[in-house]
Design a protein around this motif. Sequence first.
Motif, PDB file in Angstrom:
ATOM      1  N   SER A  29      86.936  37.427  21.767  1.00  0.00           N
ATOM      2  CA  SER A  29      86.395  38.156  20.618  1.00  0.00           C
ATOM      3  C   SER A  29      84.901  37.878  20.459  1.00  0.00           C
ATOM      4  CB  SER A  29      87.146  37.737  19.353  1.00  0.00           C
ATOM      5  OG  SER A  29      86.586  38.357  18.213  1.00  0.00           O
ATOM      6  N   TYR A  30      84.519  36.620  20.675  1.00  0.00           N
ATOM      7  CA  TYR A  30      83.107  36.249  20.565  1.00  0.00           C
ATOM      8  C   TYR A  30      82.272  36.963  21.622  1.00  0.00           C
ATOM      9  CZ  TYR A  30      78.921  33.329  20.741  1.00  0.00           C
ATOM     10  OH  TYR A  30      77.621  32.889  20.754  1.00  0.00           O
ATOM     11  N   ASP A  32      83.062  39.783  23.095  1.00  0.00           N
ATOM     12  CA  ASP A  32      83.035  41.203  22.731  1.00  0.00           C
ATOM     13  C   ASP A  32      81.920  41.483  21.725  1.00  0.00           C
ATOM     14  OD1 ASP A  32      85.180  41.557  24.364  1.00  0.00           O
ATOM     15  OD2 ASP A  32      86.650  41.847  22.771  1.00  0.00           O
ATOM     16  N   GLU A  33      81.806  40.611  20.730  1.00  0.00           N
ATOM     17  CA  GLU A  33      80.770  40.785  19.716  1.00  0.00           C
ATOM     18  C   GLU A  33      79.381  40.664  20.329  1.00  0.00           C
ATOM     19  OE1 GLU A  33      81.008  41.713  16.583  1.00  0.00           O
ATOM     20  OE2 GLU A  33      83.162  41.957  16.866  1.00  0.00           O
ATOM     21  N   SER A  37      76.759  43.706  20.384  1.00  0.00           N
ATOM     22  CA  SER A  37      75.470  43.472  19.732  1.00  0.00           C
ATOM     23  C   SER A  37      74.320  43.738  20.694  1.00  0.00           C
ATOM     24  CB  SER A  37      75.421  42.032  19.221  1.00  0.00           C
ATOM     25  OG  SER A  37      74.152  41.738  18.667  1.00  0.00           O
ATOM     26  N   ASN A 292      86.713  49.649  19.013  1.00  0.00           N
ATOM     27  CA  ASN A 292      85.451  50.291  18.644  1.00  0.00           C
ATOM     28  C   ASN A 292      85.354  51.704  19.219  1.00  0.00           C
ATOM     29  OD1 ASN A 292      83.802  47.884  17.425  1.00  0.00           O
ATOM     30  ND2 ASN A 292      84.769  47.087  19.278  1.00  0.00           N
TER      31      ASN A 292
END
Length: 307
Positions: A29-30, A32-33, A37, A292
């Motif tokens: 998840s990190y 992916d962020e 970004s 997303n």
Amino acid sequence: MKKLYIYAITLFSTTLLILFILYNRYNSSYQDEKILSYISQNIDILNENMDFEKQYALSLSLFLSKDKKIKDALIKNSQKEALDEIRKFLSDIKSATKIDNIDVQIHTKDLRAFARSWESGGYFGTKLSGFRKGLVRVKTTLKPFVSTELGKRLNIKAISPIVDKNGSFLGSVEIIINFDNIKKRLKKFDLDMLVLLDKKFLDIAVDLRGNRQIGNFVVAQKKYSKRLFNILQKNQYILTQKRAYYRVQDRVIVLIPMLSVGIDDVGVIALSMKNRVSNLNIQNQESIIEQNREYKFKKSSREVIIK
């Protein structure tokens, strides 16, 4: 005692497994962020440069709309006077700024071609209202307007109304700028862009019919990124847009849908960036798409209207 020992080992192993799964999920998840970004930052850079170019085109259009010689040329129906004035205008800009990717078109009050900086003849009186939605909008609202618009080419077009002292509509002036300056500025950020028009619009964009094609698209630029074109040509699955982004070698590629005035998607801007995010892999892409989907289909509908 032995059973207790086995139970303790099992509990410890299960706890480690759960912690390992949770850590992997958190790490994924990190990542992916971080990826989203990073991609979003680069898309923002593209949009900021597009907006800058639109504002520049709009300011030139507004300036020319006040030019007395152009107004007089429209009133007298003197194409030569209009051509002389816009050619002098472009020569002054080139001398002062070295920018030479600007074209100017003057339209009559019934939205016909009056004077063009890039053609010597044969177009005078051509009716434009049938496929130039931006011209119709400006005549109707009497407000300057700029956007990416489809015509014989796909460019940034800034249109301002030309009015007499009583506010009556005499015609309009249009500044046309291609994507060369944007492409050049993006290189400073190690970004490549490729503007691709859907081939189904070549019945309108007749000036692009001789350009290179790839998949269902035609290149809408004269000066385009050969590196990015070659990547897409060798990896045409990217053009299916089934994923939020693609990694090819050391590059990350995203496709951003484009809109034109009065038309839905006319094509895409392919944006290529250096892969600077660790652990960027195909598996991560799947979760990004699921979480997303609006990112993948996000359209740039930015238009500028002077009210």
